[in-house]
Design a protein around this motif. Structure first.
Motif, PDB file in Angstrom:
ATOM      1  N   VAL A 120       0.846  -1.198   0.000  1.00 37.07           N
ATOM      2  CA  VAL A 120       0.000   0.000   0.000  1.00 37.07           C
ATOM      3  C   VAL A 120       0.882   1.251   0.000  1.00 37.07           C
ATOM      4  O   VAL A 120       0.656   2.183  -0.775  1.00 37.07           O
ATOM      5  CB  VAL A 120      -0.967   0.000   1.205  1.00 37.07           C
ATOM      6  CG1 VAL A 120      -1.637   1.355   1.370  1.00 37.07           C
ATOM      7  CG2 VAL A 120      -1.994  -1.103   1.057  1.00 37.07           C
ATOM      8  N   ALA A 121       1.890   1.272   0.854  1.00 37.43           N
ATOM      9  CA  ALA A 121       2.769   2.441   0.939  1.00 37.43           C
ATOM     10  C   ALA A 121       3.493   2.692  -0.378  1.00 37.43           C
ATOM     11  O   ALA A 121       3.637   3.838  -0.815  1.00 37.43           O
ATOM     12  CB  ALA A 121       3.781   2.266   2.077  1.00 37.43           C
ATOM     13  N   ALA A 122       3.947   1.623  -1.026  1.00 37.29           N
ATOM     14  CA  ALA A 122       4.661   1.772  -2.298  1.00 37.29           C
ATOM     15  C   ALA A 122       3.724   2.291  -3.392  1.00 37.29           C
ATOM     16  O   ALA A 122       4.124   3.114  -4.218  1.00 37.29           O
ATOM     17  CB  ALA A 122       5.274   0.440  -2.725  1.00 37.29           C
ATOM     18  N   ASN A 123       2.491   1.834  -3.374  1.00 37.00           N
ATOM     19  CA  ASN A 123       1.544   2.233  -4.411  1.00 37.00           C
ATOM     20  C   ASN A 123       0.961   3.615  -4.198  1.00 37.00           C
ATOM     21  O   ASN A 123       0.589   4.286  -5.157  1.00 37.00           O
ATOM     22  CB  ASN A 123       0.412   1.204  -4.526  1.00 37.00           C
ATOM     23  CG  ASN A 123       0.899  -0.109  -5.088  1.00 37.00           C
ATOM     24  OD1 ASN A 123       1.860  -0.148  -5.851  1.00 37.00           O
ATOM     25  ND2 ASN A 123       0.255  -1.199  -4.707  1.00 37.00           N
ATOM     26  N   THR A 124       0.858   4.039  -2.940  1.00 38.61           N
ATOM     27  CA  THR A 124       0.210   5.327  -2.642  1.00 38.61           C
ATOM     28  C   THR A 124       1.195   6.400  -2.194  1.00 38.61           C
ATOM     29  O   THR A 124       0.818   7.556  -2.087  1.00 38.61           O
ATOM     30  CB  THR A 124      -0.835   5.150  -1.525  1.00 38.61           C
ATOM     31  OG1 THR A 124      -0.160   4.754  -0.322  1.00 38.61           O
ATOM     32  CG2 THR A 124      -1.899   4.132  -1.907  1.00 38.61           C
ATOM     33  N   ARG A 125       2.439   5.997  -1.900  1.00 34.96           N
ATOM     34  CA  ARG A 125       3.456   6.888  -1.317  1.00 34.96           C
ATOM     35  C   ARG A 125       2.977   7.464   0.018  1.00 34.96           C
ATOM     36  O   ARG A 125       3.362   8.548   0.424  1.00 34.96           O
ATOM     37  CB  ARG A 125       3.859   8.018  -2.279  1.00 34.96           C
ATOM     38  CG  ARG A 125       4.372   7.574  -3.635  1.00 34.96           C
ATOM     39  CD  ARG A 125       5.518   6.612  -3.598  1.00 34.96           C
ATOM     40  NE  ARG A 125       6.781   7.189  -3.177  1.00 34.96           N
ATOM     41  CZ  ARG A 125       7.874   6.481  -3.012  1.00 34.96           C
ATOM     42  NH1 ARG A 125       7.883   5.201  -3.236  1.00 34.96           N
ATOM     43  NH2 ARG A 125       8.986   7.057  -2.627  1.00 34.96           N
ATOM     44  N   ASP A 126       2.124   6.699   0.715  1.00 35.54           N
ATOM     45  CA  ASP A 126       1.616   7.068   2.035  1.00 35.54           C
ATOM     46  C   ASP A 126       1.994   5.958   3.001  1.00 35.54           C
ATOM     47  O   ASP A 126       1.452   4.851   2.933  1.00 35.54           O
ATOM     48  CB  ASP A 126       0.098   7.247   1.984  1.00 35.54           C
ATOM     49  CG  ASP A 126      -0.499   7.643   3.338  1.00 35.54           C
ATOM     50  OD1 ASP A 126       0.229   7.644   4.361  1.00 35.54           O
ATOM     51  OD2 ASP A 126      -1.705   7.946   3.366  1.00 35.54           O
ATOM     52  N   GLY A 127       2.933   6.223   3.892  1.00 32.72           N
ATOM     53  CA  GLY A 127       3.445   5.194   4.781  1.00 32.72           C
ATOM     54  C   GLY A 127       2.848   5.188   6.167  1.00 32.72           C
ATOM     55  O   GLY A 127       3.359   4.503   7.052  1.00 32.72           O
ATOM     56  N   ARG A 128       1.751   5.908   6.380  1.00 36.10           N
ATOM     57  CA  ARG A 128       1.194   5.989   7.743  1.00 36.10           C
ATOM     58  C   ARG A 128       0.758   4.630   8.286  1.00 36.10           C
ATOM     59  O   ARG A 128       1.072   4.296   9.438  1.00 36.10           O
ATOM     60  CB  ARG A 128       0.032   6.982   7.793  1.00 36.10           C
ATOM     61  CG  ARG A 128       0.503   8.431   7.665  1.00 36.10           C
ATOM     62  CD  ARG A 128      -0.656   9.375   7.628  1.00 36.10           C
ATOM     63  NE  ARG A 128      -1.386   9.143   6.358  1.00 36.10           N
ATOM     64  CZ  ARG A 128      -2.353   9.916   5.916  1.00 36.10           C
ATOM     65  NH1 ARG A 128      -2.747  10.950   6.626  1.00 36.10           N
ATOM     66  NH2 ARG A 128      -2.949   9.662   4.769  1.00 36.10           N
ATOM     67  N   GLU A 129       0.045   3.855   7.479  1.00 36.92           N
ATOM     68  CA  GLU A 129      -0.413   2.533   7.937  1.00 36.92           C
ATOM     69  C   GLU A 129       0.788   1.609   8.151  1.00 36.92           C
ATOM     70  O   GLU A 129       0.830   0.843   9.112  1.00 36.92           O
ATOM     71  CB  GLU A 129      -1.398   1.937   6.929  1.00 36.92           C
ATOM     72  CG  GLU A 129      -1.899   0.562   7.294  1.00 36.92           C
ATOM     73  CD  GLU A 129      -2.808   0.519   8.533  1.00 36.92           C
ATOM     74  OE1 GLU A 129      -3.219  -0.592   8.908  1.00 36.92           O
ATOM     75  OE2 GLU A 129      -3.088   1.570   9.140  1.00 36.92           O
ATOM     76  N   MET A 130       1.772   1.695   7.291  1.00 41.74           N
ATOM     77  CA  MET A 130       2.980   0.897   7.430  1.00 41.74           C
ATOM     78  C   MET A 130       3.671   1.233   8.761  1.00 41.74           C
ATOM     79  O   MET A 130       4.090   0.325   9.495  1.00 41.74           O
ATOM     80  CB  MET A 130       3.926   1.163   6.252  1.00 41.74           C
ATOM     81  CG  MET A 130       5.197   0.356   6.290  1.00 41.74           C
ATOM     82  SD  MET A 130       6.264   0.720   4.882  1.00 41.74           S
ATOM     83  CE  MET A 130       6.897   2.339   5.356  1.00 41.74           C
ATOM     84  N   CYS A 131       3.783   2.491   9.076  1.00 41.90           N
ATOM     85  CA  CYS A 131       4.421   2.892  10.337  1.00 41.90           C
ATOM     86  C   CYS A 131       3.633   2.395  11.543  1.00 41.90           C
ATOM     87  O   CYS A 131       4.222   1.959  12.535  1.00 41.90           O
ATOM     88  CB  CYS A 131       4.586   4.409  10.392  1.00 41.90           C
ATOM     89  SG  CYS A 131       5.843   5.019   9.262  1.00 41.90           S
ATOM     90  N   ARG A 132       2.303   2.435  11.447  1.00 43.64           N
ATOM     91  CA  ARG A 132       1.467   1.954  12.545  1.00 43.64           C
ATOM     92  C   ARG A 132       1.691   0.453  12.762  1.00 43.64           C
ATOM     93  O   ARG A 132       1.893  -0.003  13.893  1.00 43.64           O
ATOM     94  CB  ARG A 132      -0.011   2.233  12.253  1.00 43.64           C
ATOM     95  CG  ARG A 132      -0.942   1.837  13.403  1.00 43.64           C
ATOM     96  CD  ARG A 132      -2.408   1.947  13.020  1.00 43.64           C
ATOM     97  NE  ARG A 132      -2.815   0.946  12.040  1.00 43.64           N
ATOM     98  CZ  ARG A 132      -3.013  -0.351  12.302  1.00 43.64           C
ATOM     99  NH1 ARG A 132      -2.811  -0.825  13.515  1.00 43.64           N
ATOM    100  NH2 ARG A 132      -3.399  -1.186  11.356  1.00 43.64           N
ATOM    101  N   ILE A 133       1.686  -0.300  11.674  1.00 42.97           N
ATOM    102  CA  ILE A 133       1.892  -1.751  11.773  1.00 42.97           C
ATOM    103  C   ILE A 133       3.305  -2.061  12.252  1.00 42.97           C
ATOM    104  O   ILE A 133       3.507  -2.936  13.097  1.00 42.97           O
ATOM    105  CB  ILE A 133       1.552  -2.426  10.428  1.00 42.97           C
ATOM    106  CG1 ILE A 133       0.034  -2.412  10.268  1.00 42.97           C
ATOM    107  CG2 ILE A 133       2.120  -3.844  10.353  1.00 42.97           C
ATOM    108  CD1 ILE A 133      -0.499  -2.982   9.009  1.00 42.97           C
TER     109      ILE A 133
END
Length: 164
Positions: free
Chosen positions: A22-35
């Motif tokens: 998701v982060a790679a496709n959207t350039r949004d790493g918020r969910e990645m950081c949470r996980i």
């Protein structure tokens, strides 16, 4: 072997990888950081209770996935360094892969602003362009060090990183 622990590591590793997609496709790493933060807190607890989750405890796949969670514990550099020390001991005992040790060693060094040893860590620009290898110590002997850890030659890895 602790099958319940291996199953939970697997569940968390799948979440880790999904969040990275998701982060790679959207350039949004918020969910990645949470996980990553949740997984790091959980892995700290596992290590406190069981020690490093190596092959003997969670099987080969579980050990690989535990390493992945430690590799992605970038928000907790002190813990990541602790995990590296435990992983070194596990590799010496034959309970973890030298390849895992190479990657985590480089990750910790790069986070500390130091040159990496095995050439596993890359960076890019915020828009995803300009993929490049992070600085490497003694680049003339890089392939020798990589081979000693069971890694492919740097040129082959570079091509794989670039999707060629």
């Amino acid at each position: 072997m602790n099958h319940d622990l291996a199953a939970e590591i697997h569940r968390r590793a799948e979440q880790d990888q999904a969040a990275r997609c998701v982060a790679a496709n959207t350039r949004d790493g918020r969910e990645m950081c949470r996980i990553d933060a949740e997984n790091t807190a959980w892995l700290k607890q596992v290590i406190a209770e069981h020690g490093w989750p190596g092959v003997a405890l969670v099987g080969a796949q579980g050990a690989e996935e535990a390493w992945l969670l430690a590799q992605h514990a970038d928000l907790a550099p002190t813990f990541q360094r602790q995990a590296l020390e435990l992983l070194k001991a596990a590799v010496a005992a034959g309970d973890a892969s030298p390849r895992q040790l190479a990657y985590l060693t480089d990750r910790v060094l790069v986070a500390a602003g130091e040159p990496q040893v095995y050439g596993t860590q890359y960076t890019d620009d915020p828009d995803g362009s300009n993929l490049r290898l992070q600085p490497v110590a003694d680049p003339d002997r890089l392939d020798e060090r990589r081979a000693a850890m069971g890694l492919e030659p740097a040129a082959d890895y570079d091509q794989r990183m670039r999707g060629h």
